[in-house]
Design a protein around this motif. Structure first.
Motif, mmCIF file in Angstrom:
data_model
loop_
_atom_site.group_PDB
_atom_site.id
_atom_site.type_symbol
_atom_site.label_atom_id
_atom_site.label_comp_id
_atom_site.label_asym_id
_atom_site.label_seq_id
_atom_site.Cartn_x
_atom_site.Cartn_y
_atom_site.Cartn_z
ATOM 1 N N ASN A 189 -49.906 -75.987 50.717
ATOM 2 C CA ASN A 189 -50.356 -76.317 49.373
ATOM 3 C C ASN A 189 -49.302 -77.251 48.786
ATOM 4 O O ASN A 189 -48.312 -76.814 48.211
ATOM 5 C CB ASN A 189 -50.500 -75.040 48.540
ATOM 6 N N ALA A 190 -49.492 -78.545 48.980
ATOM 7 C CA ALA A 190 -48.479 -79.548 48.621
ATOM 8 C C ALA A 190 -48.523 -79.867 47.138
ATOM 9 O O ALA A 190 -49.575 -80.206 46.596
ATOM 10 C CB ALA A 190 -48.697 -80.813 49.441
ATOM 11 N N THR A 191 -47.358 -79.778 46.491
ATOM 12 C CA THR A 191 -47.264 -79.978 45.051
ATOM 13 C C THR A 191 -46.196 -81.014 44.734
ATOM 14 O O THR A 191 -45.010 -80.778 45.012
ATOM 15 C CB THR A 191 -46.895 -78.650 44.352
ATOM 16 N N PRO A 192 -46.559 -82.165 44.164
ATOM 17 C CA PRO A 192 -45.530 -83.137 43.773
ATOM 18 C C PRO A 192 -44.796 -82.651 42.525
ATOM 19 O O PRO A 192 -45.391 -82.037 41.640
ATOM 20 C CB PRO A 192 -46.338 -84.409 43.486
ATOM 21 N N SER A 196 -35.560 -82.610 39.818
ATOM 22 C CA SER A 196 -34.815 -81.883 38.783
ATOM 23 C C SER A 196 -35.494 -80.571 38.397
ATOM 24 O O SER A 196 -34.854 -79.665 37.856
ATOM 25 C CB SER A 196 -34.638 -82.758 37.545
ATOM 26 N N GLU A 197 -36.803 -80.450 38.668
ATOM 27 C CA GLU A 197 -37.540 -79.241 38.310
ATOM 28 C C GLU A 197 -37.662 -78.244 39.468
ATOM 29 O O GLU A 197 -38.179 -77.132 39.289
ATOM 30 C CB GLU A 197 -38.954 -79.626 37.834
ATOM 31 N N VAL A 198 -37.177 -78.626 40.651
ATOM 32 C CA VAL A 198 -37.420 -77.817 41.843
ATOM 33 C C VAL A 198 -36.664 -76.495 41.810
ATOM 34 O O VAL A 198 -37.239 -75.429 42.061
ATOM 35 C CB VAL A 198 -37.076 -78.616 43.119
ATOM 36 N N GLU A 203 -36.711 -70.640 41.639
ATOM 37 C CA GLU A 203 -36.066 -69.446 41.090
ATOM 38 C C GLU A 203 -37.091 -68.456 40.543
ATOM 39 O O GLU A 203 -36.970 -67.243 40.732
ATOM 40 C CB GLU A 203 -35.082 -69.867 39.997
ATOM 41 N N VAL A 204 -38.134 -68.964 39.866
ATOM 42 C CA VAL A 204 -39.166 -68.081 39.286
ATOM 43 C C VAL A 204 -40.356 -67.917 40.226
ATOM 44 O O VAL A 204 -41.360 -67.322 39.863
ATOM 45 C CB VAL A 204 -39.634 -68.604 37.911
ATOM 46 N N LYS A 205 -40.223 -68.489 41.451
ATOM 47 C CA LYS A 205 -41.261 -68.387 42.481
ATOM 48 C C LYS A 205 -42.587 -69.036 42.079
ATOM 49 O O LYS A 205 -43.658 -68.620 42.505
ATOM 50 C CB LYS A 205 -41.476 -66.931 42.892
ATOM 51 N N ALA A 206 -42.485 -70.083 41.247
ATOM 52 C CA ALA A 206 -43.675 -70.887 40.954
ATOM 53 C C ALA A 206 -44.085 -71.680 42.191
ATOM 54 O O ALA A 206 -45.253 -72.036 42.352
ATOM 55 C CB ALA A 206 -43.401 -71.835 39.792
ATOM 56 N N ILE A 207 -43.117 -71.970 43.053
ATOM 57 C CA ILE A 207 -43.384 -72.576 44.360
ATOM 58 C C ILE A 207 -42.620 -71.777 45.405
ATOM 59 O O ILE A 207 -41.658 -71.066 45.088
ATOM 60 C CB ILE A 207 -42.986 -74.073 44.425
ATOM 61 N N ASP A 208 -43.052 -71.886 46.663
ATOM 62 C CA ASP A 208 -42.414 -71.131 47.748
ATOM 63 C C ASP A 208 -41.257 -71.881 48.391
ATOM 64 O O ASP A 208 -40.298 -71.256 48.860
ATOM 65 C CB ASP A 208 -43.437 -70.806 48.845
ATOM 66 N N GLY A 209 -41.393 -73.193 48.459
ATOM 67 C CA GLY A 209 -40.382 -73.927 49.203
ATOM 68 C C GLY A 209 -40.385 -75.409 48.903
ATOM 69 O O GLY A 209 -41.088 -75.893 48.002
#
Length: 337
Positions: A189-192, A196-198, A203-209
């Motif tokens: 699930n690719a998210t651009p 600076s926001e990564v 940290e809050v697990k909004a994305i996995d990796g």
């Protein structure tokens, strides 16, 4: 007669002042170089060296101040500032120019290189010079290409050692169409997202990796928010040291030559520091509690096969002749190894 005599006296005084140094010296030229990496990254050390060498090689005519850690803004903002002439130098990705200069996207094609020797040969070759020529109308003068490293995958959910492990992972990827299509094609699930926001998103697990060069990950503390790293070496990310054309055109040819010399030497230093750092960084990740996995060759081959349609899709968009020439340079370097 008095007027003529007065003029002659003034001219003589002006000449004397010039000869004996009474007139003010030419003002020192001040310039900024900015980039996104923190001070702990080899790129910061290379840019400090660049600033030092510019002062030396221009005999003090040009003084460069370094700005690390994106304090001058994101890559895109800094490139815009360089184009506008409000920032003199920038080192980083040229990806924000890819909509105007399609050839920039060639570096996003997956699995082109086998090692850094091939990469460095292409960075110093004709294709990279051609990209610099194509970005110059955008207000940018290319000085040198240098390395950032092979990109690898990290995540907080599970080890990734085979193609199926990628399925469903929510990954931050670079905001370019090649990267987005590549990761979607292999099931992520690719998210651009701006880099600076990564970290806060992880940290809050909004994305996995995410995926980045190893030293880039370590310098930006990914070991604090990621549990697993997979060595995929799927894409090599280069960076370019560029100057604002508006600024560049105000310099003397001698100062331009001096700055180019400083840029090349700083770029070579960055490559050396990256190569040295990459030998040690895996151990540092393991010490920090991160599991680092090699992806077996047969599984990498499966991934490479899966993304072939992505290369086929974007090759005509980038330019078939340009891509063929790029691959030819890689093959030449490979056969020479």
């Amino acid at each position: 007669m008095k007027t003529v005599t007065g003029r002659r006296a003034f001219t003589a005084a002006l000449l004397a002042a010039t000869l004996f140094g009474a007139l003010p010296a030419a003002a020192e030229i001040k310039a900024k170089v900015g980039h996104a990496m923190p001070e702990s990254h080899p790129q910061a050390a290379a840019m400090n060296k660049f600033a030092e060498l510019v002062g030396t090689y221009t005999n003090g005519n040009v003084k460069v101040q370094t700005y690390h850690g994106a304090v001058l803004g994101s890559d895109e903002k800094q490139l815009q500032a360089v184009q506008a002439g409000t920032q003199e130098f920038y080192i980083g990705t040229l990806a924000p120019l890819s909509s105007r200069v399609k050839e920039v996207q060639v570096w996003d094609l997956p699995f082109m290189f086998q090692n850094t020797k091939e990469v460095y040969a292409v960075l110093d070759g004709a294709s990279s010079k051609e990209i610099f020529a194509k970005v110059e109308p955008s207000g940018i003068v290319g000085l040198t290409w240098t390395g950032m490293g092979f990109r690898n995958l990290s995540n907080s959910r599970r080890p990734v050692t085979k193609l199926d492990d990628i399925t469903g992972l929510k990954l931050r990827v670079m905001a370019n169409p090649v990267a987005l299509d590549t990761w979607k094609t292999i099931g992520a699930n690719a998210t651009p997202m701006p880099f600076s926001e990564v970290f806060p998103a992880l940290e809050v697990k909004a994305i996995d990796g995410q995926e980045n060069p190893l030293l880039h990950m370590y310098a930006n503390k990914m070991q604090e928010v990621q549990k697993y790293i997979s060595i995929t070496n799927h894409v090599y990310t280069p960076v370019a040291l560029v100057a604002s054309k508006k600024f560049w055109d105000t310099l003397t040819p001698a100062d331009q030559d001096a700055i180019r010399k400083a840029a090349v030497e700083a770029g070579l230093l960055q490559r050396k520091l990256l190569d040295e750092g990459n030998r040690d960084v895996i151990a540092k990740f393991k010490e920090a509690g991160v599991e680092v996995d090699e992806v077996p060759a047969d599984q990498l081959a499966r991934i490479q096969e899966q993304v072939k349609p992505v290369v086929a899709k974007f090759k005509p968009q980038i330019g078939e002749a340009f891509v063929d020439g790029f691959y030819a340079e890689i093959e030449k370097a490979r056969s020479a190894n």
